[in-house]
Scaffold this motif. Structure first.
Motif, PDB file in Angstrom:
ATOM      1  N   PRO A 186       0.812  -1.217   0.000  1.00 37.41           N
ATOM      2  CA  PRO A 186       0.000   0.000   0.000  1.00 37.41           C
ATOM      3  C   PRO A 186       0.850   1.274   0.000  1.00 37.41           C
ATOM      4  CG  PRO A 186      -0.898  -1.569   1.555  1.00 37.41           C
ATOM      5  CD  PRO A 186       0.413  -2.130   1.071  1.00 37.41           C
ATOM      6  N   GLU A 187       2.006   1.211   0.674  1.00 43.59           N
ATOM      7  CA  GLU A 187       2.899   2.367   0.696  1.00 43.59           C
ATOM      8  C   GLU A 187       3.408   2.712  -0.694  1.00 43.59           C
ATOM      9  OE1 GLU A 187       3.571  -0.381   2.716  1.00 43.59           O
ATOM     10  OE2 GLU A 187       2.646   0.459   4.508  1.00 43.59           O
TER      11      GLU A 187
ATOM     12  N   ILE B  19       1.788  11.697  -1.531  1.00 46.57           N
ATOM     13  CA  ILE B  19       2.905  12.105  -0.665  1.00 46.57           C
ATOM     14  C   ILE B  19       2.405  12.308   0.760  1.00 46.57           C
ATOM     15  CG2 ILE B  19       4.555  13.949  -0.161  1.00 46.57           C
ATOM     16  CD1 ILE B  19       4.889  14.306  -3.198  1.00 46.57           C
ATOM     17  N   LYS B  20       1.289  13.000   0.895  1.00 50.70           N
ATOM     18  CA  LYS B  20       0.739  13.249   2.231  1.00 50.70           C
ATOM     19  C   LYS B  20       0.433  11.949   2.963  1.00 50.70           C
ATOM     20  CE  LYS B  20      -1.414  17.677   1.146  1.00 50.70           C
ATOM     21  NZ  LYS B  20      -2.695  18.352   0.910  1.00 50.70           N
ATOM     22  N   SER B  21      -0.161  10.989   2.268  1.00 51.86           N
ATOM     23  CA  SER B  21      -0.514   9.746   2.953  1.00 51.86           C
ATOM     24  C   SER B  21       0.730   8.946   3.328  1.00 51.86           C
ATOM     25  CB  SER B  21      -1.473   8.909   2.109  1.00 51.86           C
ATOM     26  OG  SER B  21      -0.852   8.414   0.957  1.00 51.86           O
ATOM     27  N   LEU B  22       1.696   8.874   2.431  1.00 54.33           N
ATOM     28  CA  LEU B  22       2.933   8.151   2.736  1.00 54.33           C
ATOM     29  C   LEU B  22       3.655   8.773   3.920  1.00 54.33           C
ATOM     30  CD1 LEU B  22       4.579   7.418  -0.722  1.00 54.33           C
ATOM     31  CD2 LEU B  22       3.991   5.748   1.004  1.00 54.33           C
TER      32      LEU B  22
ATOM     33  N   ILE C   9       8.803  11.922  -6.673  1.00 50.03           N
ATOM     34  CA  ILE C   9      10.003  12.755  -6.679  1.00 50.03           C
ATOM     35  C   ILE C   9      10.897  12.245  -7.795  1.00 50.03           C
ATOM     36  CG2 ILE C   9       9.932  13.349  -4.216  1.00 50.03           C
ATOM     37  CD1 ILE C   9      12.097  11.210  -3.736  1.00 50.03           C
ATOM     38  N   ASP C  10      11.797  13.108  -8.270  1.00 50.69           N
ATOM     39  CA  ASP C  10      12.709  12.654  -9.314  1.00 50.69           C
ATOM     40  C   ASP C  10      14.004  12.135  -8.686  1.00 50.69           C
ATOM     41  OD1 ASP C  10      14.407  14.898  -8.782  1.00 50.69           O
ATOM     42  OD2 ASP C  10      13.353  16.105 -10.272  1.00 50.69           O
ATOM     43  N   GLU C  11      14.882  11.644  -9.527  1.00 47.89           N
ATOM     44  CA  GLU C  11      16.107  11.016  -9.040  1.00 47.89           C
ATOM     45  C   GLU C  11      16.985  11.991  -8.266  1.00 47.89           C
ATOM     46  OE1 GLU C  11      19.770   8.237 -10.700  1.00 47.89           O
ATOM     47  OE2 GLU C  11      18.337   9.083 -12.115  1.00 47.89           O
ATOM     48  N   LYS C  12      17.087  13.219  -8.747  1.00 47.29           N
ATOM     49  CA  LYS C  12      17.913  14.222  -8.075  1.00 47.29           C
ATOM     50  C   LYS C  12      17.351  14.547  -6.685  1.00 47.29           C
ATOM     51  CE  LYS C  12      19.955  18.788  -8.673  1.00 47.29           C
ATOM     52  NZ  LYS C  12      20.062  19.965  -9.551  1.00 47.29           N
TER      53      LYS C  12
ATOM     54  N   ILE D  69       8.540  20.011  -1.324  1.00 48.37           N
ATOM     55  CA  ILE D  69       8.169  19.392  -2.592  1.00 48.37           C
ATOM     56  C   ILE D  69       6.682  19.599  -2.859  1.00 48.37           C
ATOM     57  CG2 ILE D  69       7.892  17.169  -3.773  1.00 48.37           C
ATOM     58  CD1 ILE D  69      10.543  16.318  -2.353  1.00 48.37           C
ATOM     59  N   LEU D  70       5.861  19.416  -1.838  1.00 45.14           N
ATOM     60  CA  LEU D  70       4.418  19.639  -1.989  1.00 45.14           C
ATOM     61  C   LEU D  70       4.125  21.088  -2.410  1.00 45.14           C
ATOM     62  CD1 LEU D  70       2.844  17.714   1.013  1.00 45.14           C
ATOM     63  CD2 LEU D  70       2.485  17.258  -1.402  1.00 45.14           C
TER      64      LEU D  70
END
Length: 155
Positions: A51-52, A80-83, A111-114, A150-151
């Motif tokens: 689920p994560e 993102i918020k739930s994780l 999110i990206d790799e960087k 990020i958000l």
């Protein structure tokens, strides 16, 4: 064993994309296809389709072990918020848990790799060179602020 797990994961993800995010499998058939034990299939499902990571798994034992995988469609911000809410609710997070959370954010294309590399570096034990008794609290605070940044950028 990691190569086998990677191959099983890749195979399932390819099927998921073909079937628009909902997939039904027989555990034994999949194990037979990959010439492995059904427990290896269980391992891949538990570690890579949790689920994560944005999946719901329904299963039934017996009769070949029916498995239904559903890819959850949420907006990036909600995901993102739930994780983060789940993992940072205690106000503490170990380096291992933080790494898993960041890997999950990256695997889910949140999110990206960087960003992932920078986050991993920022929450590492090397970067947080303070007494162990408060390290996990500080790490949680740093990780939470990075995720909030990020958000903010995504909105």
């Amino acid at each position: 064993m990691a190569v086998l797990s990677d191959n099983i994961e890749e195979f399932i993800k390819n099927l998921m994309s073909e079937y628009e995010g909902i997939l039904e499998l027989q555990r034994n058939e999949l194990a037979e296809y990959f010439r492995c034990a059904p427990s290896q299939i269980n391992y891949v499902l538990a570690t890579r389709f949790s689920p994560e990571k944005g999946y719901i798994i329904e299963s039934r034992r017996g009769g070949g072990g029916f498995i239904k995988l559903i890819r959850v469609n949420e907006s990036k911000a909600e995901r993102i918020k739930s994780l983060v809410g789940e993992k940072l609710s205690s106000g503490k997070i170990s380096q291992r848990e933080a790494n898993l959370l960041i890997d999950s954010l990256y695997a889910s294309d949140l999110i990206d790799e960087k960003q992932g590399s920078l986050m991993l570096a920022a929450v590492s034990d090397k970067a947080i060179n303070i007494p162990a008794s408060i390290k996990d609290e500080v790490r949680a605070g740093i990780l939470k602020q990075m995720v909030l940044a990020i958000l903010k950028d995504q909105n």
